[in-house]
Design an enzyme around this catalytic site. Structure first.
Site, mmCIF file in Angstrom:
data_model
loop_
_atom_site.group_PDB
_atom_site.id
_atom_site.type_symbol
_atom_site.label_atom_id
_atom_site.label_comp_id
_atom_site.label_asym_id
_atom_site.label_seq_id
_atom_site.Cartn_x
_atom_site.Cartn_y
_atom_site.Cartn_z
ATOM 1 N N ARG A 24 0.787 -1.067 -0.261
ATOM 2 C CA ARG A 24 0.053 -0.419 0.500
ATOM 3 C C ARG A 24 1.079 1.306 0.037
ATOM 4 O O ARG A 24 1.846 0.927 0.975
ATOM 5 C CB ARG A 24 -1.087 -0.178 0.836
ATOM 6 C CG ARG A 24 -2.306 -1.084 1.341
ATOM 7 C CD ARG A 24 -3.048 -0.662 0.442
ATOM 8 N NE ARG A 24 -4.302 -1.102 0.080
ATOM 9 C CZ ARG A 24 -4.151 -2.505 -0.951
ATOM 10 N NH1 ARG A 24 -3.461 -3.023 -1.199
ATOM 11 N NH2 ARG A 24 -5.326 -3.301 -0.555
ATOM 12 N N GLU A 49 -4.287 7.421 -5.197
ATOM 13 C CA GLU A 49 -4.491 6.516 -6.317
ATOM 14 C C GLU A 49 -5.847 7.560 -7.222
ATOM 15 O O GLU A 49 -6.915 8.331 -5.924
ATOM 16 C CB GLU A 49 -4.346 5.788 -6.429
ATOM 17 C CG GLU A 49 -3.163 4.924 -5.875
ATOM 18 C CD GLU A 49 -3.074 3.731 -5.122
ATOM 19 O OE1 GLU A 49 -4.321 3.006 -5.284
ATOM 20 O OE2 GLU A 49 -1.777 2.836 -5.130
ATOM 21 N N HIS A 95 -1.158 0.184 -9.769
ATOM 22 C CA HIS A 95 -1.956 -0.256 -8.662
ATOM 23 C C HIS A 95 -2.670 -2.042 -9.691
ATOM 24 O O HIS A 95 -3.414 -2.211 -9.535
ATOM 25 C CB HIS A 95 -2.781 -0.109 -7.660
ATOM 26 C CG HIS A 95 -2.661 -0.241 -6.261
ATOM 27 N ND1 HIS A 95 -3.784 0.094 -5.619
ATOM 28 C CD2 HIS A 95 -3.293 -2.129 -6.538
ATOM 29 C CE1 HIS A 95 -4.035 -0.260 -4.003
ATOM 30 N NE2 HIS A 95 -3.551 -1.956 -4.764
#
Length: 332
Positions: free
Chosen positions: A234, A263, A282
């Site tokens: 993360r 993000e 991601h």
């Protein structure tokens, strides 16, 4: 008995849909996967038995708005977008799908490591711009040390490949202190000890109060000069500005990041302007194989719970809400 299941995304992989359809579930989808307000409205409007949670925030307000909600399953393992405390207060278990995307995330971790070490994306861009830039400062991995922060299923796969490459593997995991010993992996007692010896640092921890910002300027300074940082965990686990500073100063050779603090990554992020970063949006667990396994696992989680079947407590992030009849220590 038929159940109403909400998927907080526009679709679900066929493996998960097949399992739900075989149980004659009514399946609803959130058409805009990023619209938390639409999710709250939908949950307040329709009696929903179960939620399969993707990336949008599943807030306490949304959970409170749906009195019929009985169970939540994450499509993956990271539950930082789910208000677990709100679910627990309602006695609603939150399940995850451990290991479902581990292979895909491990492979991306290795890909980022190689791309960062050999400056692959930079040279690719140079070629496309008409320049034959044959830089010869890439790093060979054999003989170097990789430090793994967290030693779950992803890190274990990364460790196996790195050992095959001839790398030394260190691991630190204060979340799983009872990790099974792995041949040729050296476990260290502190993060600082790991950092001081890691030519490559790779993060594999969930986002918790303890892991948020765990790698800051002080920790980055402990890494050997010329180290590489890889993050497929993360983005919030790393102080991003401190990472940028260390990359710009030359203390770090490179970074490979699949996750960022914010993000989508803002267009003005300094990470985009650095030549020694490799960035992906991601997508570590976003291969067809991983998506199928996560969808099937999430569907299985909610159906097993709704049917009152015995389940593995290790797959539940708030097992204190479970009745004894729902718990087994069996590993699924």
């Amino acid at each position: 008995m038929s159940y109403t299941v909400l998927v907080t995304a526009p679709d679900l992989a066929p493996a998960g849909m097949k399992r739900l359809e075989e149980s004659q579930c009514r399946v609803l989808f959130l058409q805009d996967a990023g619209d938390a307000e639409a999710l709250e409205h939908l949950m307040a409007s329709v009696p929903i038995d179960a939620v399969i949670s993707r990336t949008v925030t599943l807030s306490g307000k949304a959970i409170a708005a749906c009195p019929s909600l009985k169970v939540i399953s994450k499509h993956g393992v990271g539950v930082n977008n789910i208000d677990v405390d709100a679910a627990s207060a309602r006695g609603i278990p939150v399940y995850v799908t451990p290991g479902a995307n581990a292979q895909s995330v491990a492979e991306l971790t290795l890909g980022l490591m190689f791309a960062a070490a050999r400056r692959i994306t930079w040279m690719d861009n140079q070629l496309r711009d008409g320049r034959w830039s044959r830089v010869q400062n890439g790093l060979q991995m054999q003989g170097r040390t990789i430090g793994l922060v967290g030693f779950g299923q992803v890190a274990q796969r990364v460790a196996a490949v790195c050992m095959a490459l001839g790398m030394r593997v260190l691991a630190f995991d204060n979340v799983r202190p009872d990790c099974r010993p792995v041949s040729q992996v050296a476990f260290v007692a502190s993060l600082d000890t790991l950092l001081a010896q890691s030519d490559v640092l790779s993060l594999h921890v969930p986002l918790t109060a303890q892991s948020r910002g765990m790698i800051g300027a002080v920790q980055l300074a402990l890494l050997p000069k010329g180290a590489i940082v890889i993050n497929t965990a993360r983005g919030e686990c790393i102080d991003e500005q401190a990472l940028i500073d260390a990359l710009q100063a030359g203390h770090l050779f490179a970074a490979g990041l699949d996750t960022m603090e914010t993000e989508p990554l803002p267009a003005d992020s300094a990470l985009l302007r650095l030549s020694n970063t490799v960035l992906t949006p991601h997508i570590g667990g976003s291969t067809p194989a991983a998506l199928a396994a996560m969808a099937d696992g999430a569907a299985r989680n909610i159906l097993n719970f709704l049917r009152g079947e015995t389940m593995d407590a290790a797959a539940c992030v708030n097992p204190q809400v479970l009745a004894p009849s729902h718990i087994t220590e069996r590993i699924i």
